[in-house]
Write an enzyme that holds these catalytic residues in place. Structure first.
Site, PDB file in Angstrom:
ATOM      1  N   ASP A  46      -1.963  -0.755   6.348  1.00  0.00           N
ATOM      2  CA  ASP A  46      -2.055  -0.178   7.691  1.00  0.00           C
ATOM      3  C   ASP A  46      -2.918  -1.005   8.621  1.00  0.00           C
ATOM      4  O   ASP A  46      -3.054  -0.680   9.794  1.00  0.00           O
ATOM      5  CB  ASP A  46      -2.565   1.265   7.637  1.00  0.00           C
ATOM      6  CG  ASP A  46      -3.965   1.373   7.042  1.00  0.00           C
ATOM      7  OD1 ASP A  46      -4.621   0.331   6.867  1.00  0.00           O
ATOM      8  OD2 ASP A  46      -4.396   2.498   6.753  1.00  0.00           O
ATOM      9  N   ASP A  66      -6.950  -1.153   4.861  1.00  0.00           N
ATOM     10  CA  ASP A  66      -6.579  -2.220   3.935  1.00  0.00           C
ATOM     11  C   ASP A  66      -7.013  -3.592   4.436  1.00  0.00           C
ATOM     12  O   ASP A  66      -6.518  -4.613   3.941  1.00  0.00           O
ATOM     13  CB  ASP A  66      -5.061  -2.213   3.716  1.00  0.00           C
ATOM     14  CG  ASP A  66      -4.587  -0.927   3.078  1.00  0.00           C
ATOM     15  OD1 ASP A  66      -5.141  -0.550   2.037  1.00  0.00           O
ATOM     16  OD2 ASP A  66      -3.683  -0.284   3.629  1.00  0.00           O
ATOM     17  N   ASP A 112       0.857  -1.179   0.000  1.00  0.00           N
ATOM     18  CA  ASP A 112       0.000   0.000   0.000  1.00  0.00           C
ATOM     19  C   ASP A 112       0.897   1.235   0.000  1.00  0.00           C
ATOM     20  O   ASP A 112       2.030   1.185   0.502  1.00  0.00           O
ATOM     21  CB  ASP A 112      -0.885  -0.007   1.243  1.00  0.00           C
ATOM     22  CG  ASP A 112      -1.756   1.230   1.330  1.00  0.00           C
ATOM     23  OD1 ASP A 112      -2.393   1.577   0.320  1.00  0.00           O
ATOM     24  OD2 ASP A 112      -1.779   1.864   2.401  1.00  0.00           O
TER      25      ASP A 112
END
Length: 646
Positions: A527, A531, A338
């Site tokens: 995180d 996510d 991410d």
């Protein structure tokens, strides 16, 4: 006594009372103490036999047999009462059979060697588990708290939520809390694995076990000692250790049917052999085959390695939730990262302001700040921090996926993404901002373009180094983000990522991770909150910067407790090594069984020789498994990240 060697599913969970938490030295393990006594009795029996005292020798051998058997026979009988059989069952039958054949000395040797095996297993598990529970020792024995206007010394267990705790320079923080007054640099290396002290001041959270620097802190207690971050970490890992990895499940699949199969085979050897030859010879060989096929080394080969690997990783700020996670982490070949909060600092800042012709940058920021003051969007903090004056807008409404509308100083104003607000004369400036990796926000006043603000979430200094290391290690690396394509591609170029997926919603990330899994085993690094769908979809979910975040720790299979992304390739390397050690141990155990069975069947090895071979193998797999607890320090060089000018 540990049940790993007996293939029992009801072993005592780590963290409960039991000798494995106390035995830090060899002589503290009861099985080894019994083995030592049995060994002395065996030697005495051997000596008296040489001296022509057969009766005394027989008595001493019986005593050695009873002392050694005490370490495994009672547990074996308890498991048999529950309908469970294991390695202890095979050893008990072999010992009884040897006695029936008149070989009391061989039965005593078997009990002696097997008691050593049980003791070494107990000791190795206790030592490796102790590495994890040592985290709890980071909590100081005493804490200073202000009550009724006076400073009082209490134990951490006496701290109550809402207490004002005083932490002096050099002291450890007794439990989690929020700083009320004072500034300092906290040493959190023992918790997160990060060697650089963290600056902390009023309003910031501090965690149990952190070492205060030079400043005096007053900390408001937010968590009771038994529920602080360190205690939660230990509880989570110990609870998850019951989850077995692929290799452990393979060991179980082999060991559980092997034990009854061996018993049936031994019975057939004894019966058929007795019909075709000397009953005494073939019954003895059946007993030797029974012991030769014991999967004791196989059963212990995985737990020792897994527990050692988990304990070592926890000391470096990597929380691995059980054996399944160790196995998965070591087998990963693709990494989906991410962007926000993983590759970047998750601290966006305004890097450029461009005003439309006839307008001023100050006015652009003033209008933007007035709207963002009513917003919870992550970019709002950056714009508010950059504005010198923050007014109040009215009738502010959020348009999902677009921006904000409102009224400021009697004029209609809008703020939002390019496309929803037309860039007009600033189109080139907006494109330049996005190509530099910034998010462009356009501001409009009374239907006229006022200007554009570039907000950039800077990359972590170590991001490019980490991506390069992952690629050198053979991982396929991809970046997933909800940002626009231009911004995503710009940041990806800086860190060296070729595969970029942008404009993704949480459900899109999960679907994309599912596609990546079809190509290779893939880990998702995020995180742990936004996510969550992607973390759950991946073969392995890794939460970044999870210290103190319960949701992140619970959602992911692995949590990087600190903010240093270099722990990611370090964790992968650690797990790959642990997985290799596990497979080595399983392979050795299977080869040993395959070699010993025919040797025992054809009479090449006796009962004592087979038992000795097994115990030597167990010592080897235990020693090899403990190697999984070794770790390597992080590299010291940290290349600085140079922001791209916009």
């Amino acid at each position: 006594m540990s049940d790993a060697c007996a293939c029992d599913d009801e072993s005592t969970p780590a963290g409960e009372t039991g000798e494995e938490q106390e035995a830090e030295r060899l002589w503290e393990v009861s099985e080894l103490r019994f083995a030592a006594i049995a060994g002395v009795l065996l030697v005495a029996g051997l000596v008296t036999g040489w001296m022509g005292q057969p009766t005394v020798s027989l008595v001493l051998n019986w005593a050695a047999l009873l002392v050694g058997a005490w370490t495994f026979v009672p547990g074996t009988l308890r498991r048999l009462a529950k309908g469970k059989i294991g390695v202890g069952t095979l050893m008990t039958i072999a010992a009884v059979g040897a006695v029936v054949l008149g070989e009391v000395d061989e039965a005593a040797v078997l009990a002696f060697l097997f008691s050593i095996s049980e003791g070494l297993e107990e000791y190795s598990l206790a030592r490796t588990r102790h590495g994890l529970r040592a985290l709890l020792n980071l909590v100081p024995a005493q804490a200073t708290v202000v009550r009724d206007g006076e400073e009082t010394t209490v134990t951490p267990g006496e701290l109550r939520i809402g207490d004002l705790m005083v932490v002096k320079p050099g002291e450890r923080v007794a439990t989690d809390g929020v700083i009320s007054t004072g500034r300092t640099a906290l040493d959190v290396s023992a918790i997160t694995g990060e060697s650089v002290p963290v600056e902390a001041g009023p309003g910031q959270t501090v965690y149990a076990g952190s070492i205060n620097g030079s400043g005096v802190l007053e900390v408001e207690v937010t968590t009771a000692a038994e529920d602080n971050s360190l205690a939660r970490i230990v509880r989570i890992v110990e609870a998850e250790q019951s989850r077995k990895g692929e290799a452990q499940r393979m060991a179980d699949r082999i060991a559980k049917p092997l034990v009854p199969s061996v018993m049936i085979a031994a019975a057939l050897i004894a019966v058929v052999g007795s019909l075709l030859g000397d009953p005494g010879t073939w019954i003895e060989r059946a007993l030797v085959v029974l012991v030769a096929a014991s999967p004791c080394a196989l059963a212990i080969s995985v737990p020792v390695s897994v527990v050692a690997a988990i304990g070592a990783a926890s000391k470096q700020g990597v929380l691995i939730k059980g054996g399944a996670a160790v196995e998965a982490l070591g087998a990963i070949r693709g990494v989906a990262l991410d962007k926000t909060g993983t590759l970047t600092r998750n601290a966006p800042a305004v890097v450029a302001v461009v005003a439309a012709p006839g307008r001023t940058e100050a006015r652009v920021l003033e209008v933007a700040a007035a709207l963002e003051a009513r917003s919870e969007h992550p970019l709002a903090r950056a714009i508010l921090a950059a504005a010198s004056v923050v007014g109040t807008a009215s009738e502010v409404e959020a348009v999902p996926g677009a921006g904000l509308t409102g009224v400021f100083e009697g004029r209609s104003v809008r703020l939002g993404r390019p496309g929803w607000v037309e860039a007009g004369s600033l189109a080139d400036d907006v494109e330049r901002m996005q190509q530099a990796g910034a998010t462009a926000v356009l501001i409009e006043e009374d239907g006229q373009l006022l200007g554009a603000v570039a907000v950039r979430d800077e990359l972590r200094p170590e991001a490019a180094q980490v991506v390069a290391q992952l690629r050198r290690d053979g991982y396929h690396v991809a970046m997933l983000t909800g940002d626009n394509t231009l911004t995503a591609n710009a940041l990806a170029r800086e860190v060296g990522i070729d595969d970029v997926y942008a404009d993704l919603r949480p459900e899109d990330k999960a679907a994309l991770v599912a596609q990546l899994r079809e190509q290779r085993r893939t880990a998702m690094v995020g995180d742990g909150v936004n996510d969550a769908p992607a973390l759950a979809t991946a073969d392995l979910g890794i939460a970044m910067g999870a210290m103190g975040t319960d949701v992140a720790i619970e959602t992911a299979d692995v949590a990087l407790m600190g903010e240093d992304l270099r722990h990611l390739p370090q964790a992968f390397a650690h797990a790959r090594r642990a997985r290799r050690i596990v497979l080595q141990n399983v392979g050795l155990s299977l080869v040993l069984i395959a070699v010993l069975i025919p040797l025992a069947l054809f009479g090449a090895l006796g009962l004592a020789a087979v038992v000795l071979a097994h115990e030597v193998a167990e010592v080897f797999v235990i020693a090899n498994g403990v190697r999984a607890g070794r770790t390597r320090p992080l590299p010291q060089d940290e290349p600085a990240n140079v922001p791209v000018a916009v």
